[in-house]
Design an enzyme around this catalytic site. Structure first.
Site, PDB file in Angstrom:
ATOM      1  N   LYS A  34       0.838  -1.205   0.000  1.00 42.71           N
ATOM      2  CA  LYS A  34       0.000   0.000   0.000  1.00 42.71           C
ATOM      3  C   LYS A  34       0.874   1.257   0.000  1.00 42.71           C
ATOM      4  O   LYS A  34       2.061   1.186   0.355  1.00 42.71           O
ATOM      5  CB  LYS A  34      -0.902  -0.020   1.243  1.00 42.71           C
ATOM      6  CG  LYS A  34      -0.120  -0.114   2.540  1.00 42.71           C
ATOM      7  CD  LYS A  34      -0.967  -0.585   3.697  1.00 42.71           C
ATOM      8  CE  LYS A  34      -0.127  -0.597   4.965  1.00 42.71           C
ATOM      9  NZ  LYS A  34      -0.810  -1.211   6.083  1.00 42.71           N
ATOM     10  N   ARG A 132     -10.579  -1.055  15.003  1.00 39.81           N
ATOM     11  CA  ARG A 132     -10.698  -0.297  13.746  1.00 39.81           C
ATOM     12  C   ARG A 132     -11.532  -1.148  12.804  1.00 39.81           C
ATOM     13  O   ARG A 132     -12.688  -1.404  13.090  1.00 39.81           O
ATOM     14  CB  ARG A 132      -9.280   0.001  13.219  1.00 39.81           C
ATOM     15  CG  ARG A 132      -9.181   1.172  12.288  1.00 39.81           C
ATOM     16  CD  ARG A 132      -7.754   1.442  11.869  1.00 39.81           C
ATOM     17  NE  ARG A 132      -7.130   0.289  11.215  1.00 39.81           N
ATOM     18  CZ  ARG A 132      -5.878   0.240  10.764  1.00 39.81           C
ATOM     19  NH1 ARG A 132      -5.095   1.281  10.922  1.00 39.81           N
ATOM     20  NH2 ARG A 132      -5.399  -0.818  10.175  1.00 39.81           N
ATOM     21  N   TYR A 266      14.186  31.063   5.670  1.00 34.96           N
ATOM     22  CA  TYR A 266      12.956  31.688   6.184  1.00 34.96           C
ATOM     23  C   TYR A 266      12.953  31.784   7.711  1.00 34.96           C
ATOM     24  O   TYR A 266      13.423  30.874   8.393  1.00 34.96           O
ATOM     25  CB  TYR A 266      11.747  30.834   5.805  1.00 34.96           C
ATOM     26  CG  TYR A 266      11.356  30.864   4.355  1.00 34.96           C
ATOM     27  CD1 TYR A 266      11.005  32.049   3.724  1.00 34.96           C
ATOM     28  CD2 TYR A 266      11.308  29.674   3.636  1.00 34.96           C
ATOM     29  CE1 TYR A 266      10.618  32.047   2.387  1.00 34.96           C
ATOM     30  CE2 TYR A 266      10.926  29.669   2.301  1.00 34.96           C
ATOM     31  CZ  TYR A 266      10.581  30.862   1.684  1.00 34.96           C
ATOM     32  OH  TYR A 266      10.203  30.854   0.380  1.00 34.96           O
ATOM     33  N   MET A 314      10.492  24.434   0.985  1.00 34.77           N
ATOM     34  CA  MET A 314       9.767  23.463   0.161  1.00 34.77           C
ATOM     35  C   MET A 314      10.706  22.648  -0.729  1.00 34.77           C
ATOM     36  O   MET A 314      10.529  21.443  -0.890  1.00 34.77           O
ATOM     37  CB  MET A 314       8.717  24.185  -0.693  1.00 34.77           C
ATOM     38  CG  MET A 314       7.762  23.236  -1.398  1.00 34.77           C
ATOM     39  SD  MET A 314       6.555  24.088  -2.414  1.00 34.77           S
ATOM     40  CE  MET A 314       5.490  24.838  -1.194  1.00 34.77           C
TER      41      MET A 314
HETATM   42  C1  LIG Z   1       0.021  -2.047   6.765  1.00 34.15           C
HETATM   43  C2  LIG Z   1      -0.473  -3.329   7.255  1.00 34.15           C
HETATM   44  C3  LIG Z   1       0.416  -4.345   7.633  1.00 34.15           C
HETATM   45  C4  LIG Z   1       1.903  -4.143   7.707  1.00 34.15           C
HETATM   46  O1  LIG Z   1       2.263  -3.487   8.894  1.00 34.15           O
HETATM   47  P1  LIG Z   1       3.793  -3.279   9.286  1.00 34.15           P
HETATM   48  O2  LIG Z   1       3.741  -2.687  10.623  1.00 34.15           O
HETATM   49  O3  LIG Z   1       4.370  -2.365   8.261  1.00 34.15           O
HETATM   50  O4  LIG Z   1       4.414  -4.633   9.249  1.00 34.15           O
HETATM   51  C5  LIG Z   1      -0.120  -5.574   7.969  1.00 34.15           C
HETATM   52  N1  LIG Z   1      -1.446  -5.790   7.956  1.00 34.15           N
HETATM   53  C6  LIG Z   1      -2.339  -4.823   7.633  1.00 34.15           C
HETATM   54  C7  LIG Z   1      -3.782  -5.121   7.652  1.00 34.15           C
HETATM   55  C8  LIG Z   1      -1.885  -3.573   7.285  1.00 34.15           C
HETATM   56  O5  LIG Z   1      -2.751  -2.616   6.952  1.00 34.15           O
END
Ligand SMILES: *Cc1c(COP(=O)(O)O)cnc(C)c1O
Length: 375
Positions: A34, A132, A266, A314
């Site tokens: 992701k 969650r 800045y 930036m």
């Molecule tokens: C992002 C995520 C992981 C990985 O987590 P890490 O802490 O980077 O190992 C695993 N399972 C789910 C559902 C996630 O969203």
């Protein structure tokens, strides 16, 4: 190039090997990819993961899954986060595997799959303490039964997510153990009903390092594969031979003299207490060097560290070369600058300096920063 992110694919591969050796060859690896593989570039990371024996991928957005499919990735792609109903056509078209937390979404999905004559693989997500996504523990059996009754859904796996597996404090270890136990009890109940739960998985990076009982059928190591431990405390009994995959590099684009009493950048937050030379480096917060690192971080040029002075802006930052001897400057114009990623100078330390976590540092490397793949 004004700034670039070097991505060491060989290190990523070694990090997968480390995880494999730890959990055993039989278990599957789901690579969380992701947020553009935590900023490392989803497609190249997906390809190298498959070469190294990964089984599947995890994305947050359906669009991320679509990008992988368009790039030729055929392995299963789990959609970790809750999708919206308007994402469902693409989930079906690109054969993505959503996590399901509730009967309502399962029904919508089943309906649309039926109309497309598709059979969609899904994973059930159970909330054992993360608070969650996921169905409550009480709802897990009814949800599982419902899904097995959906003609166009195929139960391929069941997952939970751990809230504090990265902590080595006793109370947190206990909390994680309770989560894992609750999960196992639910899985047993599901099996007792004669339902095959498919791939059962729970472990994120923290749990891979600290909770072997959570490894189950598959693990989901994100941060660990990108080269960072989930905890900072050096526990001698855990050997973690992994290396940061990303290095952010830039260049000295100008060297100039600053006289005692003159200010830099800045807000005039840094004023020279003696004559000195500074280097202007072409990386700023829009590239992913946090503004909070102003006057706090140091960069590496030719193997030596030099402090950032003045505000990070930036597109640029300034570095004190700590000398006013023009004859003997340790740094030349156009020299390469390592912003982070080297040993003792990694994203975890930068994160700590600015009060965040390494995840946020690598994810925030802007799209305009070219990823250069090596190894
Ligand atoms: C992002 C995520 C992981 C990985 O987590 P890490 O802490 O980077 O190992 C695993 N399972 C789910 C559902 C996630 O969203």
């Amino acid at each position: 190039m004004r700034v670039k992110a070097l991505i060491h694919l060989d290190r990523f591969k070694d990090n997968i090997k480390f995880v494999k050796a730890k959990i055993g060859e039989k278990r599957l690896i789901c690579v969380p990819i992701k947020a553009d593989a935590y900023g490392h570039g989803a497609l190249p990371i997906a390809k190298i993961s498959l070469e190294a024996g990964a089984f599947c991928f995890g994305v947050a957005a359906v669009s991320e899954g679509v990008e992988l499919r368009k790039g030729g990735i055929k392995a299963p792609i789990l959609v970790f986060s809750q999708s919206n109903p308007d994402d469902i056509p693409e989930i079906i078209e690109y054969n993505l595997t959503p996590f399901i937390s509730d009967i309502e979404f399962a029904s919508i999905l089943n309906d649309k799959a039926m109309r497309k004559n598709a059979k969609l693989s899904i994973h059930i997500k159970i909330d054992t303490g993360m608070g969650r996504m996921g169905c409550s523990m009480e709802d897990s059996l009814p949800l599982t039964r419902h899904i097995t009754s959906c003609s166009n859904l195929k139960l391929e796996g069941i997952a939970t997510h751990l809230a504090i597996s990265d902590s080595s404090e006793k109370k947190d270890i206990d909390f994680t153990k309770t989560q894992i136990n609750s999960f196992k009890i639910i899985i047993d109940e599901i099996r007792a009903e004669g339902i095959d739960p498919g791939i059962v998985h729970a472990a994120n990076s923290g749990a891979i390092l600290q909770h072997p009982e959570s490894w189950l059928d598959m693990v989901r190591p994100g941060l660990l594969l990108y080269g960072y431990k989930t905890y900072e405390k050096e526990t001698s009994d855990i050997d973690v031979s992994i290396k940061p995959v990303m290095e952010l590099r830039s260049a000295v684009v100008l060297i100039k003299k600053i006289k005692k009493g003159e200010s830099v950048s800045y807000g005039r937050t840094w004023i020279a207490d003696k004559n000195t030379y500074i280097a202007i480096v072409s990386a700023g917060y829009a590239d992913g060097l946090p503004r909070l690192a102003s006057n706090k971080w140091q960069v590496i040029i030719n193997g030596k560290t030099y402090p950032l002075v003045g505000r990070v802006s930036m597109d640029q930052c300034c570095v004190n070369l700590c000398t006013d001897n023009i004859e003997n400057l340790p740094v030349k114009r156009w020299d390469e600058v390592i912003i982070f990623g080297a040993e003792k100078q990694d994203a975890a330390m930068l994160a700590e300096t600015v009060g965040t976590i390494p995840y946020e540092i690598t994810c925030n490397i802007n799209m305009r920063v070219p990823r250069v793949y090596v190894g």
